[in-house]
Write an enzyme that holds these catalytic residues in place. Structure first.
Site: not given
Ligand code: GLU
Length: 310
Positions: A191, A243
């Site tokens: 990641y 988001y």
């Protein structure tokens, strides 16, 4: 028809006049040191024309925009089974929020919040060493952008690793629920490195073409993913790509888009264009302030919207 060459130049000039540019991310020095005056823009249209302006060839940290490419790769590996481990609903929370995870038994709301991206990285890691998994993603991105020079910024990757305590917490928490298959530090390694991929606006817009062309890099070219999968990735970008400001982005811009804390946004006008914009200053939701405004102006001028035609 809008003159796109003129439009990219004029939007870039308009953005240069704006003083309130938001605040650059400060959680790692390589991002904190970026000049907030940088601005790049690239539009690639369906006929292959490329229109650029500003710092369009300057590489920046793509950060969470990488989640789109990593998701594409994970769906290629395990297909619909991914949705047993990650949801498809907007989170309404910050990118690194942990609260929902407890209520929802370690299943992240969507693949674009950090927790969801960690599950995606865990899928991409299966059967590989972390170095190989990240190499595979990098090759995939290079292929889609048709550019072998795209690389990982190792200083950014190191800094992510040194400061990523929240991501470490998210990974460990999901491991406790059994939703990570690998040791958390290995999944986190993948990641952190995907966040550190460095690309320019030109490279990013080129890499986004497969989402404009229903899964093909070019019309008539080989199919990378199915049209249905491309549509669904666009749907997730629209509903979850910014988001807890995803609704506002859909309202203002009306296109699927994915932002990153490096200040990039990749936006897709299906069948029409792939657009990449970079302005490092972020708004209070952690999305590029001028990047969003520039896309709003482009959408307004062109009439591009997934919600209706002019
Ligand atoms: N590297 C950042 C993090 O994981 C990415 C967040 C973003 O771009 O929104 O915290």
């Amino acid at each position: 028809m809008t003159d796109l060459a003129l439009l990219v130049r004029s939007v870039t000039e308009q953005m240069a006049q704006i003083e309130d540019r938001g605040a650059v991310a400060t959680y790692i020095p390589p991002l904190a040191e970026i000049d907030p005056l940088r601005f790049g823009l690239c539009i690639v249209t369906a006929d292959g024309a490329v229109h650029t302006a500003g710092d369009c060839d300057e590489p920046f940290s793509i950060q969470s925009v990488s989640k789109v490419f990593a998701l594409t790769q994970a769906l290629g590996k395990i297909g619909e089974a991914l949705w047993l481990r990650v949801g498809r609903e907007p989170s309404g929370t910050a990118f690194n929020s942990i609260v929902q995870l407890e209520r929802e038994q370690g299943i992240p709301r969507n693949p674009f919040v950090n927790a969801g991206a960690l599950v995606v990285a865990d899928v991409n890691l299966a059967g590989h060493e972390p170095r190989v998994a990240i190499g595979e993603l990098l090759r995939f991105v290079r292929h889609m952008a048709d550019d072998e020079t795209i690389a990982i910024d190792e200083a950014v990757a190191r800094a992510e690793q040194e400061t990523g305590f929240r991501n470490v917490a998210l990974a460990n928490y999901m491991k406790a629920f059994g939703n990570l298959k690998h040791p958390p530090e290995r999944t986190l390694g993948v990641y952190f490195h995907q966040c550190a991929i460095a690309m320019s606006c030109r490279q990013l817009a080129m890499a986004g073409r497969y989402l404009m062309h229903g899964g093909r890099i070019e019309p008539g070219g080989p199919r990378l993913i199915s049209p249905q999968r491309a549509r669904r990735i666009n749907a997730l970008m629209l509903t979850c790509g910014h988001y807890d400001a995803s609704g506002d982005f859909a309202f203002r811009v009306g296109l699927p888009g994915k932002s990153g804390v490096g200040g990039a946004i990749l936006a897709i006008a299906p069948g029409k264009a792939a657009i990449a914009v970079w302005s490092p200053g972020l708004n209070e939701n952690g999305n590029s302030q001028l990047g969003t405004l520039a896309l709003e102006r482009i959408a307004e001028a062109t009439g591009w919207s997934v919600f209706g035609a002019d």
